[in-house]
Design a protein around this motif. Structure first.
Motif, mmCIF file in Angstrom:
data_model
loop_
_atom_site.group_PDB
_atom_site.id
_atom_site.type_symbol
_atom_site.label_atom_id
_atom_site.label_comp_id
_atom_site.label_asym_id
_atom_site.label_seq_id
_atom_site.Cartn_x
_atom_site.Cartn_y
_atom_site.Cartn_z
ATOM 1 N N THR A 37 -21.176 8.350 -21.987
ATOM 2 C CA THR A 37 -22.349 8.564 -22.813
ATOM 3 C C THR A 37 -22.050 8.182 -24.254
ATOM 4 O OG1 THR A 37 -21.782 10.854 -23.373
ATOM 5 C CG2 THR A 37 -22.964 10.478 -21.301
ATOM 6 N N MET A 38 -23.070 8.218 -25.089
ATOM 7 C CA MET A 38 -22.874 7.891 -26.497
ATOM 8 C C MET A 38 -22.064 8.970 -27.222
ATOM 9 S SD MET A 38 -26.707 8.627 -28.001
ATOM 10 C CE MET A 38 -26.217 8.184 -29.651
ATOM 11 N N ASN A 39 -21.900 10.116 -26.580
ATOM 12 C CA ASN A 39 -21.087 11.182 -27.169
ATOM 13 C C ASN A 39 -19.634 11.125 -26.713
ATOM 14 O OD1 ASN A 39 -23.276 12.540 -28.595
ATOM 15 N ND2 ASN A 39 -24.024 13.115 -26.563
ATOM 16 N N GLY A 40 -19.312 10.171 -25.829
ATOM 17 C CA GLY A 40 -17.936 9.995 -25.403
ATOM 18 C C GLY A 40 -17.583 10.662 -24.096
ATOM 19 N N SER A 41 -18.491 11.405 -23.485
ATOM 20 C CA SER A 41 -18.196 12.063 -22.219
ATOM 21 C C SER A 41 -18.504 11.120 -21.056
ATOM 22 C CB SER A 41 -19.031 13.344 -22.087
ATOM 23 O OG SER A 41 -20.409 13.053 -22.160
ATOM 24 N N MET A 42 -17.937 11.432 -19.888
ATOM 25 C CA MET A 42 -18.172 10.594 -18.713
ATOM 26 C C MET A 42 -19.569 10.831 -18.160
ATOM 27 S SD MET A 42 -14.580 10.544 -16.588
ATOM 28 C CE MET A 42 -15.257 9.235 -15.564
ATOM 29 N N ALA A 43 -20.132 9.788 -17.573
ATOM 30 C CA ALA A 43 -21.482 9.861 -17.029
ATOM 31 C C ALA A 43 -21.469 9.373 -15.593
ATOM 32 C CB ALA A 43 -22.439 9.027 -17.866
ATOM 33 N N PHE A 44 -22.115 10.137 -14.723
ATOM 34 C CA PHE A 44 -22.297 9.759 -13.322
ATOM 35 C C PHE A 44 -23.789 9.849 -13.030
ATOM 36 C CE2 PHE A 44 -18.113 11.583 -13.749
ATOM 37 C CZ PHE A 44 -17.291 10.695 -13.080
ATOM 38 N N TYR A 45 -24.337 8.770 -12.534
ATOM 39 C CA TYR A 45 -25.775 8.780 -12.266
ATOM 40 C C TYR A 45 -26.050 7.905 -11.059
ATOM 41 C CZ TYR A 45 -30.725 9.281 -13.420
ATOM 42 O OH TYR A 45 -32.063 9.603 -13.397
ATOM 43 N N ASN A 46 -26.892 8.415 -10.144
ATOM 44 C CA ASN A 46 -27.221 7.714 -8.911
ATOM 45 C C ASN A 46 -28.483 6.870 -9.095
ATOM 46 O OD1 ASN A 46 -25.053 8.824 -7.519
ATOM 47 N ND2 ASN A 46 -26.245 10.621 -6.894
ATOM 48 N N PHE A 47 -28.430 5.658 -8.571
ATOM 49 C CA PHE A 47 -29.582 4.755 -8.581
ATOM 50 C C PHE A 47 -29.851 4.284 -7.162
ATOM 51 C CE2 PHE A 47 -28.037 4.376 -12.924
ATOM 52 C CZ PHE A 47 -29.215 4.449 -13.655
ATOM 53 N N THR A 48 -31.110 3.985 -6.903
ATOM 54 C CA THR A 48 -31.510 3.444 -5.605
ATOM 55 C C THR A 48 -31.670 1.937 -5.719
ATOM 56 O OG1 THR A 48 -32.676 5.487 -5.043
ATOM 57 C CG2 THR A 48 -33.227 3.513 -3.770
ATOM 58 N N VAL A 49 -31.005 1.220 -4.854
ATOM 59 C CA VAL A 49 -31.057 -0.239 -4.879
ATOM 60 C C VAL A 49 -32.413 -0.710 -4.352
ATOM 61 C CG1 VAL A 49 -30.021 -2.355 -3.999
ATOM 62 C CG2 VAL A 49 -28.569 -0.396 -4.564
ATOM 63 N N VAL A 50 -33.086 -1.543 -5.128
ATOM 64 C CA VAL A 50 -34.386 -2.072 -4.709
ATOM 65 C C VAL A 50 -34.320 -3.574 -4.457
ATOM 66 C CG1 VAL A 50 -35.668 -0.274 -5.917
ATOM 67 C CG2 VAL A 50 -35.113 -2.403 -7.095
ATOM 68 N N MET A 95 -20.290 -6.245 -1.077
ATOM 69 C CA MET A 95 -20.177 -4.784 -1.199
ATOM 70 C C MET A 95 -20.953 -4.075 -0.096
ATOM 71 S SD MET A 95 -20.517 -4.422 -5.366
ATOM 72 C CE MET A 95 -20.177 -2.662 -5.319
ATOM 73 N N HIS A 96 -21.614 -4.859 0.769
ATOM 74 C CA HIS A 96 -22.346 -4.298 1.911
ATOM 75 C C HIS A 96 -23.403 -3.296 1.445
ATOM 76 C CE1 HIS A 96 -19.373 -6.218 4.473
ATOM 77 N NE2 HIS A 96 -18.412 -5.625 3.762
ATOM 78 N N ILE A 97 -24.163 -3.663 0.421
ATOM 79 C CA ILE A 97 -25.233 -2.812 -0.097
ATOM 80 C C ILE A 97 -26.563 -3.442 0.267
ATOM 81 C CG2 ILE A 97 -26.305 -1.875 -2.192
ATOM 82 C CD1 ILE A 97 -23.588 -1.789 -3.467
ATOM 83 N N ASN A 98 -27.473 -2.620 0.745
ATOM 84 C CA ASN A 98 -28.789 -3.077 1.133
ATOM 85 C C ASN A 98 -29.847 -2.334 0.323
ATOM 86 O OD1 ASN A 98 -27.823 -4.812 3.269
ATOM 87 N ND2 ASN A 98 -27.438 -2.945 4.461
ATOM 88 N N PRO A 99 -31.035 -2.907 0.192
ATOM 89 C CA PRO A 99 -32.119 -2.192 -0.497
ATOM 90 C C PRO A 99 -32.382 -0.836 0.145
ATOM 91 C CG PRO A 99 -32.705 -4.489 -0.189
ATOM 92 C CD PRO A 99 -31.415 -4.286 0.558
ATOM 93 N N GLY A 100 -32.504 0.172 -0.697
ATOM 94 C CA GLY A 100 -32.697 1.536 -0.234
ATOM 95 C C GLY A 100 -31.435 2.375 -0.291
ATOM 96 N N ASP A 101 -30.262 1.716 -0.389
ATOM 97 C CA ASP A 101 -29.012 2.465 -0.511
ATOM 98 C C ASP A 101 -28.872 3.049 -1.915
ATOM 99 O OD1 ASP A 101 -28.495 1.714 2.050
ATOM 100 O OD2 ASP A 101 -27.102 0.092 1.517
ATOM 101 N N THR A 102 -27.993 4.016 -2.014
ATOM 102 C CA THR A 102 -27.737 4.686 -3.290
ATOM 103 C C THR A 102 -26.393 4.237 -3.851
ATOM 104 O OG1 THR A 102 -29.011 6.629 -2.605
ATOM 105 C CG2 THR A 102 -27.480 6.916 -4.451
ATOM 106 N N VAL A 103 -26.394 3.871 -5.133
ATOM 107 C CA VAL A 103 -25.163 3.499 -5.830
ATOM 108 C C VAL A 103 -24.991 4.432 -7.025
ATOM 109 C CG1 VAL A 103 -25.240 1.090 -5.120
ATOM 110 C CG2 VAL A 103 -26.356 1.787 -7.238
ATOM 111 N N THR A 104 -23.762 4.648 -7.406
ATOM 112 C CA THR A 104 -23.443 5.551 -8.513
ATOM 113 C C THR A 104 -22.913 4.759 -9.702
ATOM 114 O OG1 THR A 104 -22.904 7.336 -6.969
ATOM 115 C CG2 THR A 104 -22.100 7.560 -9.238
ATOM 116 N N LEU A 105 -23.549 4.959 -10.827
ATOM 117 C CA LEU A 105 -23.092 4.352 -12.080
ATOM 118 C C LEU A 105 -22.085 5.294 -12.734
ATOM 119 C CD1 LEU A 105 -23.252 2.316 -14.441
ATOM 120 C CD2 LEU A 105 -25.122 3.704 -15.353
ATOM 121 N N ILE A 106 -20.892 4.779 -13.005
ATOM 122 C CA ILE A 106 -19.846 5.551 -13.669
ATOM 123 C C ILE A 106 -19.619 4.917 -15.043
ATOM 124 C CG2 ILE A 106 -17.465 6.362 -13.577
ATOM 125 C CD1 ILE A 106 -17.565 6.087 -10.561
ATOM 126 N N GLY A 107 -19.880 5.675 -16.076
ATOM 127 C CA GLY A 107 -19.737 5.157 -17.431
ATOM 128 C C GLY A 107 -19.456 6.277 -18.406
#
Length: 207
Positions: free
Chosen positions: A15-28, A1-13
């Motif tokens: 929520t427990m209420n049924g709505s879509m969730a987008f959240y950014n994480f930093t790869v360590v 996926m060509h991801i290196n530590p320090g890059d930002t990835v987005t979690l798409i999922g």
């Protein structure tokens, strides 16, 4: 996926209420499990960050429970789940807890049934095999002791008594062998339970 530590990835999922969730994480860093399915799809994040991203503050999607004996008993698990659901089920609360046994978790019921059946098949095969081996050993032993039986009969010993002594010998040998075999089996089982076996080297590069 060509991801290196320090890059930002987005979690798409969702929520427990049924709505879509987008959240950014930093790869360590990256982790290699040795399994392609886990290496490609697993994401290790902090629990509190996951709760915040999925709108699950002070909540959990699933809680695992283990029986005290260390072995899974499907009948006991089903009964426990039935009692729990009767006490805690509520039609008004959509987040009411629901307990499920391992056999009711997706396709795990098939694996539980296979484990139960195959344990019976393997035990039966082992008992039959050992029965044939011991039967053969008994026949060979009787042939070797043919002269002994002849001498005992010639000395006036009754055939019923000779047969009874052979039965007593077989029972005594069976009891002693069972005790010794059980002791060795429990010893090795205790060693495996206490220390275990590290097979991580065998799983390297496993698909």
């Amino acid at each position: 996926m060509h991801i290196n530590p320090g890059d930002t990835v987005t979690l798409i999922g969702s929520t427990m209420n049924g709505s879509m969730a987008f959240y950014n994480f930093t790869v360590v860093g990256t982790v290699t499990f040795g399994s392609e399915a886990l290496d490609r799809g697993a994401l290790l994040i902090d629990l509190e960050d996951a709760r915040y991203a999925l709108d699950m503050q002070n909540a959990a999607g699933e809680i695992l429970g283990f029986q005290q004996e260390g072995y899974y008993h499907d009948a006991a698990a089903l009964e426990m789940a039935h009692r729990f659901n009767q006490q805690h089920s509520s039609t008004d609360d959509e987040f009411a807890p629901v307990m499920k046994s391992l056999s009711r978790q997706g396709n795990m019921g098939l694996y539980v049934s296979m484990a139960q059946y195959w344990s019976v098949y393997i035990s039966l095969l082992f008992v039959l095999t050992m029965g044939l081996v011991l039967w053969n050993a008994g026949l060979l032993g009787s042939l070797r002791r043919y002269g002994e039986f002849g001498v005992r009969l010639a000395m006036g010993e009754a055939k019923d008594h000779v047969f009874a002594t052979l039965i007593y010998e077989a029972i005594a040998i069976g009891i002693i062998g069972t005790l010794i075999g059980t002791a060795f089996g429990l010893l090795f089982a205790w060693l495996l339970q206490t220390y275990g076996l590290n097979i991580s080297g065998m799983m390297e590069g496993a698909p």
